[in-house]
Design a protein around this motif. Structure first.
Motif, PDB file in Angstrom:
ATOM      1  N   GLY A  71      -2.426   5.029   1.980  1.00 35.45           N
ATOM      2  CA  GLY A  71      -2.432   4.178   3.157  1.00 35.45           C
ATOM      3  C   GLY A  71      -3.687   4.334   3.993  1.00 35.45           C
ATOM      4  O   GLY A  71      -4.538   5.200   3.743  1.00 35.45           O
ATOM      5  N   PRO A  72      -3.848   3.498   5.019  1.00 35.03           N
ATOM      6  CA  PRO A  72      -5.011   3.542   5.904  1.00 35.03           C
ATOM      7  C   PRO A  72      -5.153   4.902   6.580  1.00 35.03           C
ATOM      8  O   PRO A  72      -4.158   5.540   6.939  1.00 35.03           O
ATOM      9  N   LEU A  73      -6.420   5.330   6.778  1.00 32.93           N
ATOM     10  CA  LEU A  73      -6.687   6.671   7.287  1.00 32.93           C
ATOM     11  C   LEU A  73      -7.698   6.660   8.418  1.00 32.93           C
ATOM     12  O   LEU A  73      -8.626   5.851   8.433  1.00 32.93           O
TER      13      LEU A  73
ATOM     14  N   GLU B 233      -1.262  11.790  21.068  1.00 34.11           N
ATOM     15  CA  GLU B 233      -1.156  10.923  22.234  1.00 34.11           C
ATOM     16  C   GLU B 233      -1.210   9.455  21.833  1.00 34.11           C
ATOM     17  O   GLU B 233      -0.957   8.570  22.660  1.00 34.11           O
ATOM     18  N   TYR B 234      -1.556   9.181  20.569  1.00 36.81           N
ATOM     19  CA  TYR B 234      -1.675   7.823  20.050  1.00 36.81           C
ATOM     20  C   TYR B 234      -0.576   7.606  19.001  1.00 36.81           C
ATOM     21  O   TYR B 234      -0.161   8.556  18.328  1.00 36.81           O
ATOM     22  N   PRO B 235      -0.119   6.369  18.833  1.00 36.94           N
ATOM     23  CA  PRO B 235       1.041   6.125  17.953  1.00 36.94           C
ATOM     24  C   PRO B 235       0.701   6.080  16.459  1.00 36.94           C
ATOM     25  O   PRO B 235       1.051   5.119  15.756  1.00 36.94           O
ATOM     26  N   PHE B 236       0.008   7.115  15.963  1.00 41.71           N
ATOM     27  CA  PHE B 236      -0.280   7.181  14.533  1.00 41.71           C
ATOM     28  C   PHE B 236       1.019   7.273  13.740  1.00 41.71           C
ATOM     29  O   PHE B 236       2.010   7.862  14.192  1.00 41.71           O
TER      30      PHE B 236
ATOM     31  N   GLY C 292       4.252   9.752  14.943  1.00 37.16           N
ATOM     32  CA  GLY C 292       5.312  10.160  14.043  1.00 37.16           C
ATOM     33  C   GLY C 292       5.207  11.648  13.766  1.00 37.16           C
ATOM     34  O   GLY C 292       4.938  12.448  14.655  1.00 37.16           O
ATOM     35  N   LEU C 293       5.353  12.025  12.515  1.00 40.57           N
ATOM     36  CA  LEU C 293       5.355  13.425  12.110  1.00 40.57           C
ATOM     37  C   LEU C 293       3.978  14.066  12.267  1.00 40.57           C
ATOM     38  O   LEU C 293       2.949  13.438  12.002  1.00 40.57           O
ATOM     39  N   ILE C 294       3.943  15.341  12.703  1.00 40.54           N
ATOM     40  CA  ILE C 294       2.710  16.129  12.763  1.00 40.54           C
ATOM     41  C   ILE C 294       2.850  17.293  11.789  1.00 40.54           C
ATOM     42  O   ILE C 294       3.829  18.041  11.854  1.00 40.54           O
TER      43      ILE C 294
ATOM     44  N   ASP D  40      -4.232  -0.993  14.517  1.00 40.82           N
ATOM     45  CA  ASP D  40      -2.808  -0.762  14.694  1.00 40.82           C
ATOM     46  C   ASP D  40      -2.549   0.684  14.276  1.00 40.82           C
ATOM     47  O   ASP D  40      -2.396   0.986  13.096  1.00 40.82           O
ATOM     48  N   PHE D  41      -2.512   1.592  15.240  1.00 46.10           N
ATOM     49  CA  PHE D  41      -2.381   3.014  14.950  1.00 46.10           C
ATOM     50  C   PHE D  41      -1.152   3.312  14.089  1.00 46.10           C
ATOM     51  O   PHE D  41      -1.166   4.241  13.280  1.00 46.10           O
ATOM     52  N   ALA D  42      -0.116   2.533  14.252  1.00 50.74           N
ATOM     53  CA  ALA D  42       1.131   2.785  13.524  1.00 50.74           C
ATOM     54  C   ALA D  42       0.968   2.610  12.014  1.00 50.74           C
ATOM     55  O   ALA D  42       1.823   3.066  11.249  1.00 50.74           O
ATOM     56  N   GLN D  43      -0.129   1.985  11.593  1.00 53.46           N
ATOM     57  CA  GLN D  43      -0.387   1.794  10.167  1.00 53.46           C
ATOM     58  C   GLN D  43      -1.249   2.917   9.585  1.00 53.46           C
ATOM     59  O   GLN D  43      -1.403   3.005   8.364  1.00 53.46           O
TER      60      GLN D  43
END
Length: 225
Positions: free
Chosen positions: A159-161, A108-111, A142-144, A86-89
């Motif tokens: 958090g997960p990395l 390009e991925y929902p990190f 999200g934020l870059i 789950d990229f969002a995590q």
């Protein structure tokens, strides 16, 4: 000077001589053109991520540590497309992020968040400009952030990395970085995926009891804790 000290001095002088020769060779026009690499990515997204116009100071420091070379777009996409997460995590962290090519690709991925860590201010400033230029229509994350910092002392976010290493550090620096990652995971156990592209020093990561290799090719290795 004893024989051991004399040999060490000669090895050091020889290394500096070879670096100087490589720096001069890379400065000739033909080699400059070679450093453009896969310029198609830059043309498509109107950014500047190749190593073609890196300044002489940054190139020289790179030769003393690890020369800047952006990861191939197709390669990083191939790797990230394998991740059943789950990229969002997850927060994506690029160690030695240079001009930010991998940051834009990861976007390009929902990190949850994307962070680049780069030692050289010259390259990090370009990365910040690339992030600014990068069209919002391409970003799914999200934020870059692009941080100018020494990666060996960088405090990993909670958090997960997903960590990316595109051969950014010499052996001593990579050992210190992996040691810091290990300490961080002991303090806060959490899922971590480590991508090592151009895995010249893979044995250093493999020797860590914290990570095990789950897949890879001659171009990259993927580790998980």
């Amino acid at each position: 000077m004893n024989n051991g000290a004399a040999r060490a001095s000669w090895r050091h002088q020889r290394k500096l001589l070879l670096i100087g020769l490589q720096f001069l060779r890379d400065s000739i026009p033909d080699r400059k053109r070679q450093r453009f690499g896969d310029v198609d990515y830059d043309w498509e997204y109107r950014v500047d991520t190749t190593s073609a116009n890196v300044g002489w100071r940054a190139r020289l420091i790179g030769l003393l540590n690890s020369p800047y070379q952006p990861i191939e777009a197709a390669l990083l996409r191939e790797v990230l497309n394998q991740f059943a997460i789950d990229f969002a995590q997850f927060t994506f962290v690029d160690i030695g992020s240079g001009k930010g090519r991998a940051l834009l690709l990861a976007a390009e991925y929902p990190f949850r968040k994307i962070i680049g860590v780069e030692l050289l201010p010259e390259l990090n400033e370009i990365a910040l400009e690339n992030i600014r230029r990068f069209s919002a229509e391409h970003a799914q994350c999200g934020l870059i952030e692009a941080v100018c910092s020494d990666a060996t002392g960088f405090a990993l976010p909670a958090g997960p990395l997903v960590l990316l290493l595109n051969n950014p550090l010499p052996a001593a620096g990579l050992k210190e970085f992996i040691s810091n990652v290990t300490s961080s995971l002991r303090q806060e156990p959490r899922p971590v995926w480590l991508i090592y592209a151009n895995p010249i020093l893979e044995y250093i990561v493999s020797s860590s009891s914290m990570f095990h290799k789950i897949s890879g090719t001659h171009q990259y290795s993927i580790f998980q804790n």
